[in-house]
Design an enzyme around this catalytic site. Structure first.
Site, PDB file in Angstrom:
ATOM      1  N   HIS A   1     -34.117 -18.940 -22.425  1.00 32.89           N
ATOM      2  CA  HIS A   1     -33.099 -19.437 -23.372  1.00 32.89           C
ATOM      3  C   HIS A   1     -33.319 -20.946 -23.493  1.00 32.89           C
ATOM      4  CE1 HIS A   1     -28.833 -19.337 -25.024  1.00 32.89           C
ATOM      5  NE2 HIS A   1     -29.036 -20.614 -24.846  1.00 32.89           N
TER       6      HIS A   1
ATOM      7  N   CYS B   1     -26.203 -29.541 -29.393  1.00 32.87           N
ATOM      8  CA  CYS B   1     -26.114 -29.709 -27.953  1.00 32.87           C
ATOM      9  C   CYS B   1     -24.828 -30.485 -27.698  1.00 32.87           C
ATOM     10  CB  CYS B   1     -27.319 -30.483 -27.439  1.00 32.87           C
ATOM     11  SG  CYS B   1     -27.171 -30.912 -25.700  1.00 32.87           S
TER      12      CYS B   1
ATOM     13  N   ASN C   1     -30.079 -24.310 -30.160  1.00 28.95           N
ATOM     14  CA  ASN C   1     -30.975 -23.285 -29.633  1.00 28.95           C
ATOM     15  C   ASN C   1     -32.250 -23.271 -30.463  1.00 28.95           C
ATOM     16  OD1 ASN C   1     -29.145 -21.703 -27.699  1.00 28.95           O
ATOM     17  ND2 ASN C   1     -27.920 -21.763 -29.564  1.00 28.95           N
TER      18      ASN C   1
ATOM     19  N   ARG D   1     -22.858 -16.294 -31.548  1.00 26.34           N
ATOM     20  CA  ARG D   1     -21.981 -16.747 -30.456  1.00 26.34           C
ATOM     21  C   ARG D   1     -22.376 -18.165 -30.023  1.00 26.34           C
ATOM     22  NH1 ARG D   1     -21.906 -19.046 -25.606  1.00 26.34           N
ATOM     23  NH2 ARG D   1     -23.721 -17.826 -24.967  1.00 26.34           N
TER      24      ARG D   1
ATOM     25  N   HIS E   1     -33.631 -24.670 -25.629  1.00 26.41           N
ATOM     26  CA  HIS E   1     -33.017 -25.481 -26.682  1.00 26.41           C
ATOM     27  C   HIS E   1     -34.034 -26.470 -27.240  1.00 26.41           C
ATOM     28  CE1 HIS E   1     -28.436 -24.919 -26.231  1.00 26.41           C
ATOM     29  NE2 HIS E   1     -29.044 -23.831 -25.824  1.00 26.41           N
TER      30      HIS E   1
HETATM   31 MG    MG Z   1     -27.791 -22.094 -25.986  1.00 31.82          MG
END
Ligand code: MG
Length: 303
Positions: free
Chosen positions: A208, A241, A250, A16, A210
């Site tokens: 989460h 990004c 990510n 996703r 990056h």
């Molecule tokens: Mg992300």
């Protein structure tokens, strides 16, 4: 060294969050194969799709078909992102049992990303999670821009703590703290988790992070030291990004698993199969893997 957990739960967001930020769109057949390969590699939490506007997010078009055709494994939890009640209706119709809802700590980011203020966004999400709860769905929350906002700059930790508490209050079993721009450093992550855990227990938090600034894995390590044991990651480092064209996305799942393996922390994931999957999906997307581990991996590598 601070005491480390023996097990970490990885939430795979590549299908996703990863795919929706890639230049090439995969068809539903490829997305189904990706889900099946990830499950075969030992991943037990997968964000599979999103019920968002196909015009705004073409990569997530067909998520209803995907969820209908998916042969669900009983040992895997599949979640879908839902922005509003219309999205929830579609998720329910497609047989979803878990949804993810999202908002941002920054007012400008919220208005640009979801076309409403933070207050309006929270009202909308409260309605979605009330209905989801009544339908027996699990609800996970995402909070974006927890360290910095591309429009407003640094974000106050107290604001993150306040919104995390509100999402938990709405019924989210867990809130994933997203460093959307990847600007945070390990020291920022430690400070943030210290503040947030004054309001919310650490076992309700996920990280989460990056890799935009190359800090992804280091930030996971910092959060681990603070007691966080759930992390989102994306196979192959999928997903750039949106604010930095060409940048890493990510944190790569295989980079994370490699680091955790090195510390003797169990994830249940077979890194060799995961790397095969990273190579396969990057091939389908016609792009190189962003993961250093995938680039360095050889049959003789430590696993
Ligand atoms: Mg992300």
């Amino acid at each position: 060294m601070a005491s480390l957990p023996t097990h970490v739960r990885i939430v795979e967001v590549g299908p996703r969050d990863g795919l929706q930020n890639e230049a090439r769109v995969l068809d539903v057949d490829d997305r189904l194969e990706l889900l099946s390969r990830l499950a075969d590699a030992g991943i037990r939490d997968i964000e599979a799709g999103a019920f968002v506007s196909p015009t705004r997010v073409p990569a997530m078009a067909g998520s209803a078909e995907l969820m209908r055709r998916l042969v669900r494994r009983t040992d895997v939890r599949y979640a879908c992102l839902v922005p509003n009640e219309t999205g929830l209706d579609r998720a329910l119709e497609a047989g979803c049992r878990e949804i993810a809802i999202f908002t941002a700590v920054s007012e400008t980011f919220s208005r640009r990303n979801t076309a409403c203020s933070i207050g309006e966004s929270l009202q909308r999400l409260a309605a979605v999670s009330r209905r989801a709860d009544a339908e027996g769905l699990r609800v996970r929350g995402y909070l974006s821009c927890v360290i910095g906002c591309p429009y407003e700059g640094p974000v106050a930790g107290r604001a993150v703590a306040d919104m995390t508490e509100q999402l938990i209050g709405m019924g989210c079993y867990e809130v994933s703290l997203g460093d959307t721009t990847g600007i945070g450093t390990p020291a920022d992550i430690e400070r943030l988790i210290e503040i947030v855990t004054t309001r919310v227990p650490v076992d309700r938090l996920a990280g989460h992070f990056h890799d935009t600034w190359g800090m992804g894995v280091a930030n996971v390590w910092a959060a681990l030291q603070c007691g966080v044991t759930v992390f989102d990651a994306s196979v192959g480092g999928l997903g750039g990004c949106p604010f930095a064209p060409g940048a890493s996305g990510n944190v790569a799942t295989e980079d994370l698993v490699y680091m955790l393996n090195g510390a003797g922390i169990d994830t249940g994931i077979d890194i060799a199969r995961l790397i095969d999957t990273a190579r396969w999906v990057c091939g389908r997307l016609d792009r190189p893997a962003a993961s250093k581990v995938t680039l360095a991996w050889r049959a003789c590598a430590r696993a």
